[in-house]
Design an enzyme around this catalytic site. Structure first.
Site, PDB file in Angstrom:
ATOM      1  N   ASN A   1      55.284  20.720  30.957  1.00 24.12           N
ATOM      2  CA  ASN A   1      56.298  21.770  30.800  1.00 24.12           C
ATOM      3  C   ASN A   1      57.652  21.387  31.380  1.00 24.12           C
ATOM      4  O   ASN A   1      58.669  22.011  31.048  1.00 24.12           O
ATOM      5  CB  ASN A   1      55.826  23.070  31.462  1.00 24.12           C
ATOM      6  CG  ASN A   1      54.738  23.780  30.686  1.00 24.12           C
ATOM      7  OD1 ASN A   1      53.953  24.534  31.256  1.00 24.12           O
ATOM      8  ND2 ASN A   1      54.657  23.539  29.387  1.00 24.12           N
TER       9      ASN A   1
ATOM     10  N   ASP B   1      48.572  31.530  27.227  1.00 21.11           N
ATOM     11  CA  ASP B   1      49.407  31.022  26.143  1.00 21.11           C
ATOM     12  C   ASP B   1      49.932  32.160  25.270  1.00 21.11           C
ATOM     13  O   ASP B   1      49.246  33.160  25.074  1.00 21.11           O
ATOM     14  CB  ASP B   1      48.587  30.046  25.285  1.00 21.11           C
ATOM     15  CG  ASP B   1      49.477  29.184  24.397  1.00 21.11           C
ATOM     16  OD1 ASP B   1      50.699  29.116  24.643  1.00 21.11           O
ATOM     17  OD2 ASP B   1      48.944  28.582  23.454  1.00 21.11           O
TER      18      ASP B   1
END
Length: 267
Positions: free
Chosen positions: A70, A22
């Site tokens: 996503n 991340d």
């Protein structure tokens, strides 16, 4: 100054490390760059950490590369990420380090050129043995568990495919309650070829799991750090493993039980 690697216990290296990579976008934004610049820098971090893990003796490295959620990102970012997957899969990295590529996730949703590239690298690296790099692509844990249930239901209705150990109820064609064990469910997950993670690392400062390996991390040690993924280097990895090694993994037992077991093994 003592390096982190010198503090590692080489006899207690995690067999399986899973990473939520991340912070790529925020890393780029803070530098006045487009988010795709951060994803490219994130690929370089993947190469660094892959090589570091092979040198340490890690057997499985699972990277949360692209989640099912996503797909909801802007089209241009999704397109850039798909293109990056193709360019990032350098076979030299896998062959030089004797790494096998595996993929988990909804493979069918990926563009054809990405599927072809992944299939090619997986085929060429299938005999590599030092470590398996597992890319979680178009993956989420809830998707995986849902798919596992679908497989089990399909097997119940297709008696010819049922394993012999559960062909017990010919009248209803069903699986008895006692036949459904944790092992039985695990065998139907996409991760059935590898052990559960020992250590889960999340970079970027967020303190959540984000729908990643929810079944498999039941007893994993969790490590969160503020470092954005593009800046995550070997020293950061070593720090995470040192934190892991400083913990006592009890798996539901008491501290006293673990200490007695350790003493008996040393006798």
């Amino acid at each position: 100054m003592t390096k982190m690697i010198d503090q590692l216990d080489r006899n207690r290296i995690p067999e399986h490390i899973a990473i939520i990579m991340d912070g790529n976008g925020r890393w780029a934004t803070e530098r006045g760059k487009d988010r795709s610049f951060g994803h490219q820098a994130g690929v370089e971090a993947v190469h660094r950490i892959t090589e570091a893990c092979t040198h340490l003796g890690v057997k499985y490295l699972t990277l949360y590369t692209f989640s099912t959620e996503n797909w909801n990102r802007p089209d241009e970012e999704v397109s850039a990420l798909m293109g990056l997957i193709i360019t990032a899969l350098e076979e030299e990295l896998f062959m030089k380090n004797d790494v096998r590529l595996r993929v988990i996730g909804d493979f069918s949703r990926l563009p054809d050129d990405v599927q072809q590239k992944l299939s090619g690298v997986m085929e060429h690296t299938k005999d590599n043995k030092t470590m398996s790099m597992v890319l979680a692509l178009s993956y989420s844990s809830r998707w995986e568990i849902t798919e596992a249930v679908k497989k089990i239901v399909t097997e119940v209705h297709d008696m010819e495919e049922l394993p012999q150990n559960i062909l017990k109820n010919w009248v209803t064609g069903g699986v008895r309650a006692e036949d459904v064990t944790e092992e039985f469910i695990s065998q139907h997950l996409t991760t059935n070829f590898m052990p559960d993670p020992d250590l889960l690392i999340r970079t970027g400062g967020e303190l959540r799991i984000s729908n990643f390996l929810l079944w498999q991390i039941a007893y994993a040690e969790l490590y969160f750090c503020d470092t954005y993924w593009p800046d995550f280097d070997e020293e950061c990895l070593h720090q995470a493993i040192i934190s892991y090694q400083q913990r006592q993994r009890r798996f539901g037992k008491t501290e006293a039980q673990i200490e007695r077991e350790a003493m008996s093994q040393n006798d």
